[in-house]
Write a protein that holds these residues in place. Structure first.
Motif, mmCIF file in Angstrom:
data_model
loop_
_atom_site.group_PDB
_atom_site.id
_atom_site.type_symbol
_atom_site.label_atom_id
_atom_site.label_comp_id
_atom_site.label_asym_id
_atom_site.label_seq_id
_atom_site.Cartn_x
_atom_site.Cartn_y
_atom_site.Cartn_z
ATOM 1 N N CYS A 15 1.051 -1.199 0.301
ATOM 2 C CA CYS A 15 0.397 0.193 -0.226
ATOM 3 C C CYS A 15 0.404 1.094 0.058
ATOM 4 O O CYS A 15 0.079 2.318 0.147
ATOM 5 C CB CYS A 15 -1.102 -0.011 1.422
ATOM 6 S SG CYS A 15 -2.183 -1.799 1.487
ATOM 7 N N PRO A 18 -5.423 2.399 -5.091
ATOM 8 C CA PRO A 18 -4.549 1.331 -3.973
ATOM 9 C C PRO A 18 -4.778 0.229 -5.207
ATOM 10 O O PRO A 18 -6.069 -0.618 -5.596
ATOM 11 C CB PRO A 18 -5.295 0.667 -2.767
ATOM 12 C CG PRO A 18 -6.678 2.091 -3.281
ATOM 13 C CD PRO A 18 -6.478 2.464 -4.350
ATOM 14 N N CYS A 66 -3.114 -4.610 -2.152
ATOM 15 C CA CYS A 66 -3.265 -3.462 -1.059
ATOM 16 C C CYS A 66 -4.442 -3.737 -0.190
ATOM 17 O O CYS A 66 -4.566 -4.326 0.681
ATOM 18 C CB CYS A 66 -2.996 -2.429 -1.347
ATOM 19 S SG CYS A 66 -3.565 -0.938 -0.358
#
Length: 93
Positions: A36, A46, A50
């Motif tokens: 992330c 993202p 993530c």
């Protein structure tokens, strides 16, 4: 089925479900959120990985917020944006 047999089956099922719950416990490790980093520090969305990691680490977020070494990172506007985009409610600790 006799009542005793039904009770035995229910007991076994409860034990199996309890064992499954225990095995799903999360190990809190902030390094798991490394996929992330790009999304938190930039305007990029993202990744699927993530979002998966942030959902997995959701029970740990309060712990991370209480850690002085992680607080600014986890409490940043970028981290809040990533959590919101991934559908993870930001914790109120």
């Amino acid at each position: 089925m006799k009542t005793t047999s039904k009770l035995a089956v229910v007991t076994v099922l409860v034990l199996l479900l309890a064992e499954a719950h225990i095995s799903l416990a999360v190990t809190c490790s902030a390094i798991q959120l490394s996929p992330c980093l790009g999304a938190i520090t930039s305007n990029s969305p993202p990744s699927t990985l993530c979002c998966s990691k942030i959902r997995e680490q959701k029970p740990c977020l309060c712990q991370y917020l209480k850690n002085p070494n992680l607080r600014n990172y986890v409490n940043s506007p970028g981290a809040k944006k990533v959590a919101r985009t991934c559908g993870v409610p930001y914790p109120k600790c």
